[in-house]
Design a protein around this motif. Sequence first.
Motif, PDB file in Angstrom:
ATOM      1  N   LEU A 194      78.984 -42.006 -10.911  1.00  0.00           N
ATOM      2  CA  LEU A 194      77.739 -41.628 -11.587  1.00  0.00           C
ATOM      3  C   LEU A 194      76.770 -42.805 -11.645  1.00  0.00           C
ATOM      4  O   LEU A 194      75.566 -42.642 -11.402  1.00  0.00           O
ATOM      5  CB  LEU A 194      78.032 -41.111 -13.000  1.00  0.00           C
ATOM      6  CG  LEU A 194      78.637 -39.713 -13.112  1.00  0.00           C
ATOM      7  CD1 LEU A 194      78.938 -39.387 -14.566  1.00  0.00           C
ATOM      8  CD2 LEU A 194      77.705 -38.659 -12.517  1.00  0.00           C
ATOM      9  N   LEU A 197      75.003 -43.342  -8.494  1.00  0.00           N
ATOM     10  CA  LEU A 197      73.909 -42.391  -8.268  1.00  0.00           C
ATOM     11  C   LEU A 197      72.720 -42.641  -9.180  1.00  0.00           C
ATOM     12  O   LEU A 197      71.669 -42.006  -9.030  1.00  0.00           O
ATOM     13  CB  LEU A 197      74.410 -40.955  -8.507  1.00  0.00           C
ATOM     14  CG  LEU A 197      75.480 -40.410  -7.552  1.00  0.00           C
ATOM     15  CD1 LEU A 197      76.026 -39.089  -8.092  1.00  0.00           C
ATOM     16  CD2 LEU A 197      74.896 -40.212  -6.163  1.00  0.00           C
ATOM     17  N   ALA A 198      72.874 -43.554 -10.128  1.00  0.00           N
ATOM     18  CA  ALA A 198      71.870 -43.748 -11.170  1.00  0.00           C
ATOM     19  C   ALA A 198      70.581 -44.342 -10.607  1.00  0.00           C
ATOM     20  O   ALA A 198      70.610 -45.215  -9.736  1.00  0.00           O
ATOM     21  CB  ALA A 198      72.427 -44.662 -12.260  1.00  0.00           C
ATOM     22  N   ASP A 199      69.456 -43.858 -11.118  1.00  0.00           N
ATOM     23  CA  ASP A 199      68.151 -44.447 -10.832  1.00  0.00           C
ATOM     24  C   ASP A 199      67.917 -45.528 -11.879  1.00  0.00           C
ATOM     25  O   ASP A 199      67.604 -45.231 -13.031  1.00  0.00           O
ATOM     26  CB  ASP A 199      67.075 -43.357 -10.906  1.00  0.00           C
ATOM     27  CG  ASP A 199      65.679 -43.879 -10.600  1.00  0.00           C
ATOM     28  OD1 ASP A 199      65.454 -45.101 -10.689  1.00  0.00           O
ATOM     29  OD2 ASP A 199      64.797 -43.051 -10.290  1.00  0.00           O
ATOM     30  N   ASP A 200      68.062 -46.784 -11.480  1.00  0.00           N
ATOM     31  CA  ASP A 200      67.996 -47.893 -12.428  1.00  0.00           C
ATOM     32  C   ASP A 200      66.580 -48.214 -12.881  1.00  0.00           C
ATOM     33  O   ASP A 200      66.394 -49.025 -13.792  1.00  0.00           O
ATOM     34  CB  ASP A 200      68.617 -49.155 -11.809  1.00  0.00           C
ATOM     35  CG  ASP A 200      70.119 -49.018 -11.597  1.00  0.00           C
ATOM     36  OD1 ASP A 200      70.739 -48.252 -12.364  1.00  0.00           O
ATOM     37  OD2 ASP A 200      70.657 -49.647 -10.674  1.00  0.00           O
ATOM     38  N   PHE A 205      69.611 -39.402 -12.469  1.00  0.00           N
ATOM     39  CA  PHE A 205      70.501 -39.502 -11.313  1.00  0.00           C
ATOM     40  C   PHE A 205      69.805 -38.927 -10.088  1.00  0.00           C
ATOM     41  O   PHE A 205      69.272 -37.821 -10.120  1.00  0.00           O
ATOM     42  CB  PHE A 205      71.800 -38.745 -11.586  1.00  0.00           C
ATOM     43  CG  PHE A 205      72.487 -39.184 -12.848  1.00  0.00           C
ATOM     44  CD1 PHE A 205      73.376 -40.249 -12.829  1.00  0.00           C
ATOM     45  CD2 PHE A 205      72.217 -38.559 -14.057  1.00  0.00           C
ATOM     46  CE1 PHE A 205      74.000 -40.665 -14.000  1.00  0.00           C
ATOM     47  CE2 PHE A 205      72.846 -38.965 -15.226  1.00  0.00           C
ATOM     48  CZ  PHE A 205      73.736 -40.025 -15.199  1.00  0.00           C
ATOM     49  N   GLY A 206      69.823 -39.693  -8.988  1.00  0.00           N
ATOM     50  CA  GLY A 206      69.298 -39.204  -7.729  1.00  0.00           C
ATOM     51  C   GLY A 206      67.779 -39.162  -7.701  1.00  0.00           C
ATOM     52  O   GLY A 206      67.095 -39.763  -8.529  1.00  0.00           O
ATOM     53  N   LYS A 210      64.289 -33.820 -10.017  1.00  0.00           N
ATOM     54  CA  LYS A 210      65.220 -34.530 -10.885  1.00  0.00           C
ATOM     55  C   LYS A 210      65.451 -33.733 -12.170  1.00  0.00           C
ATOM     56  O   LYS A 210      64.531 -33.478 -12.940  1.00  0.00           O
ATOM     57  CB  LYS A 210      64.664 -35.920 -11.218  1.00  0.00           C
ATOM     58  CG  LYS A 210      65.612 -36.773 -12.045  1.00  0.00           C
ATOM     59  CD  LYS A 210      65.008 -38.144 -12.309  1.00  0.00           C
ATOM     60  CE  LYS A 210      65.245 -39.065 -11.137  1.00  0.00           C
ATOM     61  NZ  LYS A 210      64.810 -40.457 -11.467  1.00  0.00           N
ATOM     62  N   ASN A 216      76.010 -35.035 -17.700  1.00  0.00           N
ATOM     63  CA  ASN A 216      76.309 -36.394 -17.264  1.00  0.00           C
ATOM     64  C   ASN A 216      75.977 -37.420 -18.340  1.00  0.00           C
ATOM     65  O   ASN A 216      76.703 -38.410 -18.530  1.00  0.00           O
ATOM     66  CB  ASN A 216      75.531 -36.723 -15.988  1.00  0.00           C
ATOM     67  CG  ASN A 216      76.055 -35.984 -14.774  1.00  0.00           C
ATOM     68  OD1 ASN A 216      77.103 -35.343 -14.827  1.00  0.00           O
ATOM     69  ND2 ASN A 216      75.339 -36.054 -13.678  1.00  0.00           N
ATOM     70  N   HIS A 235      72.228 -47.541 -18.949  1.00  0.00           N
ATOM     71  CA  HIS A 235      71.680 -46.413 -18.199  1.00  0.00           C
ATOM     72  C   HIS A 235      71.513 -45.182 -19.086  1.00  0.00           C
ATOM     73  O   HIS A 235      70.551 -44.414 -18.908  1.00  0.00           O
ATOM     74  CB  HIS A 235      72.543 -46.068 -16.990  1.00  0.00           C
ATOM     75  CG  HIS A 235      71.848 -45.110 -16.070  1.00  0.00           C
ATOM     76  ND1 HIS A 235      70.747 -45.458 -15.335  1.00  0.00           N
ATOM     77  CD2 HIS A 235      72.058 -43.789 -15.817  1.00  0.00           C
ATOM     78  CE1 HIS A 235      70.312 -44.419 -14.658  1.00  0.00           C
ATOM     79  NE2 HIS A 235      71.090 -43.394 -14.929  1.00  0.00           N
ATOM     80  N   SER A 239      67.767 -43.686 -19.435  1.00  0.00           N
ATOM     81  CA  SER A 239      67.502 -42.299 -19.026  1.00  0.00           C
ATOM     82  C   SER A 239      66.849 -41.518 -20.157  1.00  0.00           C
ATOM     83  O   SER A 239      65.836 -40.821 -19.955  1.00  0.00           O
ATOM     84  CB  SER A 239      68.800 -41.613 -18.592  1.00  0.00           C
ATOM     85  OG  SER A 239      69.372 -42.265 -17.479  1.00  0.00           O
ATOM     86  N   GLU A 588      83.219 -36.920 -10.299  1.00  0.00           N
ATOM     87  CA  GLU A 588      81.883 -36.890 -10.903  1.00  0.00           C
ATOM     88  C   GLU A 588      81.297 -35.490 -10.984  1.00  0.00           C
ATOM     89  O   GLU A 588      80.306 -35.268 -11.701  1.00  0.00           O
ATOM     90  CB  GLU A 588      80.924 -37.804 -10.146  1.00  0.00           C
ATOM     91  CG  GLU A 588      80.593 -37.387  -8.723  1.00  0.00           C
ATOM     92  CD  GLU A 588      81.583 -37.919  -7.699  1.00  0.00           C
ATOM     93  OE1 GLU A 588      81.217 -37.973  -6.499  1.00  0.00           O
ATOM     94  OE2 GLU A 588      82.717 -38.289  -8.075  1.00  0.00           O
TER      95      GLU A 588
END
Length: 684
Positions: A194, A197-200, A205-206, A210, A216, A235, A239, A588
């Motif tokens: 996970l 896949l995280a958008d930092d 995610f992804g 979105k 999650n 994260h 998020s 996941e």
Amino acid sequence: MTALTNQLGSETSPYLLQHSQQPVAWQTWGQQALDRARIEDKPILLSIGYSACHWCHMMSADTFSNHTIAETLNDGFICIKVDREERPDLDDIYQTAHQLLTGQPGGWPLTVFLCPQTQLPFIAGTYFPAEESHGRVGLKDVLAKVSYFYRQQHVEFRSLREKVRQGYEKLEVLASEKDTLLNPAPIDVALHHLLRLADDVHGGFGGAPKFPMPVNLNYLQRSYEQAADPATGRHLLLSLMKMAQGGVHDHVGGGFYRYATDVHWEIPHFEKMLCDNALLMANYAEAWSISGEPLFKRTAADIFKFVQRAFANGKQGLYSSVDADSEGCEGGYYLWRFEDIEALLNDGELTLLTCLLGQTDKHNFGEYLHLHFDKTLVETAAECGLSYDQALAQFLTLREKLLQVRLQRPQPHIDNKVLCGWNALWVRALAIAARVFNDQEYLTHAQQGMDFIRQHLWRKRRLMATWQQGSAKHTGYLDDYAYTMDALLELLQVQWRDEDYQFLINLAESLSNNFYDQQQGGFFFTAHDHEPLIHRSKPLVDSVLPSGNGVAARALLRLGHLAAEPRYLAMAEATLGYAWMGISSIPENHVSLLLALQEFFDAPVQVFLLGDDVLAWRQLIQDQFGSRVHCYAVPSNAEFYPPEIMSMDMGQAVMCVQDRCLPPYQNVAELMQAIADQVKPAEG
């Protein structure tokens, strides 16, 4: 035979009623329509959608209202329309078929052509315009090809049907070997995947589109509580912060839209669903408990106000969704011309709003503005030379001005169907918020919501799935049971009520009797006496909603320890065993089951408090230990309670770790120290 006519006018589903005046001779799913297709040897056009769906409206207006297409459909097909929220079983089956036939995930509207003899699909798609448009094939051409294919291409037709049939068989997860042992390894593997896949930068995610993915986020929350890993906590909070600031959050009316069309959370798909908002309210409440971030508490409160304003129906349950469209325009109800905002606000309010918007284009949706904040209110207050309290007061004032103007606009359509499972998710969110914030208003609404489910949707020891116009319809599905049990377990931790505990036990027994697979373990989505369909699934994978098997397994683990009932623990363990192939290969995708697996190996500490004098201890335990401890404060007048209570005296507390209960405590300091020896305090 007599020509068919549109049969949807007598339905109660808003989605079906939206199609009741069309020239297509729509039928509802049932034996009569299926028999007619078989007798007349006509392919079935199955169309599945829901009332808040923008593309469903587009296909309705452009395609199914076209008289030429309607004539072709009525002559050569039996056309069946289904509301996915009333019949999630059919939606699940034929969404899977879309994946099997096309290799791509489906969506709504779902358009599937079925063999009249077997109901097996052979052609599947989603949105079709009437004529070819923007690279999309038109339904007019599809119908001609389907008719020819069905009549002439017998070998290929049988091949496609067989492909789907074999695909369903492969989806059946075989029972694990008897000597297969569960282990906790997938718990950390899923977290690693996970975070990969995280958008930092933007959270979530992804890429686009979105979705918030509250399931999650819940997994990150639980993992952080277990190990306090900085990357996990970072994260999670990033998020939730970015979503709360973004355009996926309605900054004027509260609540969240279904998803964002971009990675920045700026422009949403504008429908609002009760289920999404319920899950997100719980996310924000629990995240506040570990962060103290004021935006999270305010966001949870805004969700609550939105749901009560848009979905509340007195004490008669909550409606399901708000449409994406109004006056034929997607998102029109929520959009602004910046000059109209300027005319509404005073100079100070306009300055504050402009600072919040940051570099956002004042026309980010065509010629309109959809609010999307670039900065937090804390940052904006500093930039504007205000204290946080001053900035907050000014923001609330400007928001109220915008809301009052917006409320004068034509309202988006509201689907007034009450769904059992979604109402249970809302009760769970309210119970969590009541516990975390120590808020009586949330508790009152949670108990009213559960009372509605028990009084109106519990019939002959079975749950019903929907309620509308004073009556319940459709026998309940796995999710209805699992989500309601989960909500009751949260509710009992805030305030013990005998009727809630008894209802919880009754639900567990009904779930066991009607859904459990005694041979292989796990729970079917439909009950044993449900109508036969081409596939009977046991949903294991999470979507935007948590999987029914995952929620059921964790609820049975908790109830098994609470009620000291080994049958519930055994069913939960067997469910994990049945799902082990999926859990271990793609962990996941199974985080709800992993949450159950986590509690299988590390059950939360249970504390029982008996008597009115020790009820206040519950809040002390919540404040210090959060969800790591499940505390049940049983009042002196309770008559229906767990067996541990029978050995306790008034004014005592008992702590249980796994299956072992320690001697009672009568001193709160000693109790808190004993808990601390077992559980680390919640992060603040």
